[in-house]
Structure formats: structure tokens, C-alpha cells
Design a protein around this motif. Structure first.
Motif, mmCIF file in Angstrom:
data_model
loop_
_atom_site.group_PDB
_atom_site.id
_atom_site.type_symbol
_atom_site.label_atom_id
_atom_site.label_comp_id
_atom_site.label_asym_id
_atom_site.label_seq_id
_atom_site.Cartn_x
_atom_site.Cartn_y
_atom_site.Cartn_z
ATOM 1 N N PRO A 69 15.343 77.512 -20.736
ATOM 2 C CA PRO A 69 15.545 76.351 -21.607
ATOM 3 C C PRO A 69 14.220 75.841 -22.158
ATOM 4 O O PRO A 69 13.213 75.791 -21.446
ATOM 5 C CB PRO A 69 16.190 75.326 -20.676
ATOM 6 N N SER A 71 13.110 72.420 -23.860
ATOM 7 C CA SER A 71 13.603 71.077 -24.138
ATOM 8 C C SER A 71 12.433 70.112 -24.236
ATOM 9 O O SER A 71 11.796 69.786 -23.228
ATOM 10 C CB SER A 71 14.577 70.620 -23.044
ATOM 11 N N ARG A 95 15.464 71.586 -28.762
ATOM 12 C CA ARG A 95 16.284 71.987 -27.629
ATOM 13 C C ARG A 95 16.946 73.318 -27.975
ATOM 14 O O ARG A 95 17.681 73.427 -28.954
ATOM 15 C CB ARG A 95 17.365 70.948 -27.306
ATOM 16 N N ASP A 153 22.040 72.113 -30.086
ATOM 17 C CA ASP A 153 20.655 72.588 -30.066
ATOM 18 C C ASP A 153 20.072 72.533 -31.474
ATOM 19 O O ASP A 153 20.764 72.786 -32.471
ATOM 20 C CB ASP A 153 20.578 74.006 -29.516
#
Length: 253
Positions: A69, A71, A95, A153
Motif C-alpha cells: 500500500p 498511502s 492512495r 484510490d
């Protein structure tokens, strides 16, 4: 590896006849980005839909569990540490899930190498294709990355300028191959023209190509899934980054 799971090792193997005409220098698209005032090319129909879907399915089955991920939310201090009205400064926010295919010890890299994803993005025909579009020589030592956008996202406003990198400081080239599932409703690239974010185009196609002359201001809107399809709505992006080849010094008369 699942039986039959493989990826073409050459970018050329994904191309339609229209895409191959670019590679051979017989298309109006050749040199489309030669004018530095034109920031990018976005075009469909150059990648085989069937091969693009097969590639997307391999990524779903083999790479999705290995992605990391990314983020970077809006820092709260961008509000609460302001001292003056109307002096907002927003860093890049994002993200998404990703794998940098230059980290050769990472499990994601090793799997991508086995599958052929690394070879595909580093292939001579990928560089030659990008070179034909931009109309100038590219350094073959490219960078590679895999991105996967799920519902919500996004990538916030940014310009992809790298002033600390001497080779990239005067600009470079990105080529993105988008592989969206049918469960994706939409995702857009918004970009600046004459200093304002006034332009927008969809980037959620299957086998959709975007080639960017960076830097310029842009952002990617949050991915939206079709109703009831949130669990399977994903847009994959295979990304190759190219520096321009050093120009040879002209010989004095």
C-alpha cells in the motif's frame, strides 16, 4: 505460478496493427510529442483487447497479493499550522497499491520477473515505441513500476518534477498501460492548461495508453466502481519511465 500464466516479453507482442505502424514509423502518431508544448498522448486501439485482458488476469492472480500500500494522506498540519489566511500548501497525496520493479530483493519484483512483467516493461520494443511517439532518443535504462487502483484510490495534484536529479530535471517520459476491469465505472486524469485544472479525460480503459512528457500539473480522480462491483473493481497500470538519451556534442567546424 498458475498453469498458462505468462506475459509477453516484448511490448510489440501486445500491439494491434495500428500500434505496429507506430513502431515501424508509418503512423501519424509518430512524433506526436516532438513539440514540447504538447504534454501527453492518450490513445486507445493500439493494444489488443484480448491480450490486454489476459495480461490483466495474470496480474490479478499473481501480483495482487504482493503489492504494497502507498498511502500519503493530507497532513493535518496543512490546516492547523497555517498562520495566515489563504496560504494553503498541499503536498502530493495518494492512495494506491504498488510494486517498484527496481527493488530486486522484493517478492513482488521476483514474481514479476518470473512472469515476464519486468522484461515486458524493459523490452526494446517498448522503448522504441515511446521513442517513435516522442521523436527523440531515449535512454534504455528505464524505470518500471506496477500500480493498482481500487475503489476510492487516487493521486492528488502533482507535477512529477525532479529538480534534484540532473538527468531528469529538464524533463523525461512516462508510458502508462492501463488495464481496467469491467467493474470499473470511471477514473479520470485532470490536467492543467494555461495554469488552471480545466482539462479532463478518462483513463480507465482496457489496453489504454498514455505517454507523458513530464513535468506538468495533473491528478488522477478517485476510482469509482460500478454498483455492487466494488470488490473486483481495479485498474492496473504498468509504467515505464525513460530519461532522454544524452545529446552528442556537435563537432566544431
Amino acid at each position: 505460478m498458475s498453469k498458462g500464466a505468462s506475459v509477453p516479453r516484448e511490448f510489440e507482442d501486445l500491439l494491434t496493427p495500428a500500434g505496429r505502424r507506430i513502431l515501424s514509423g508509418r503512423s501519424d502518431v509518430c512524433g506526436a510529442l516532438a513539440d514540447p508544448r504538447r504534454r501527453f498522448l492518450a490513445v486507445d486501439g493500439l493494444i489488443s483487447k484480448g491480450k490486454a485482458e489476459a495480461l490483466r488476469r495474470v496480474l490479478e492472480a499473481e501480483l495482487l497479493p504482493l503489492l504494497s500500500p502507498m498511502s500519503d494522506p493530507i497532513p493535518p498540519e496543512t490546516i492547523w499550522e497555517m498562520e495566515h489566511d489563504y496560504e494553503e500548501w498541499l503536498p502530493k497525496t495518494v492512495r494506491v497499491r504498488t510494486a517498484y520493479l527496481e527493488r530486486k530483493r522484493d517478492t513482488a519484483y521476483l514474481r514479476a520477473q518470473e512472469l515476464g512483467v519486468v522484461d515486458l516493461l524493459k523490452s526494446e520494443s517498448a522503448a522504441a515505441f515511446a521513442e517513435a511517439v516522442v521523436g527523440r532518443k531515449l535512454d534504455r535504462r528505464s524505470g518500471q513500476q506496477v500500480l493498482c487502483y481500487g475503489p476510492g484510490d487516487y493521486a492528488g495534484p502533482h507535477n512529477d518534477h525532479h529538480p534534484e536529479n540532473k538527468r531528469a530535471a529538464q524533463g523525461y517520459l512516462d508510458m502508462h498501460l492501463s488495464l481496467a476491469s469491467k467493474a470499473v465505472d470511471h477514473q479520470y486524469l485532470v490536467y492543467a492548461k494555461a495554469g488552471h485544472f480545466t482539462e479532463m479525460l478518462p483513463v480507465h480503459g482496457l489496453g489504454f495508453l498514455t505517454i507523458y512528457r513530464l513535468p506538468f500539473w495533473h491528478y488522477t480522480t478517485p476510482l469509482q466502481a460500478k454498483a455492487g462491483k466494488e470488490a473486483i473493481a481495479r485498474r492496473w497500470v504498468l509504467l515505464a519511465t525513460y530519461l532522454y538519451a544524452p545529446e552528442k556534442a556537435k563537432k566544431s567546424a
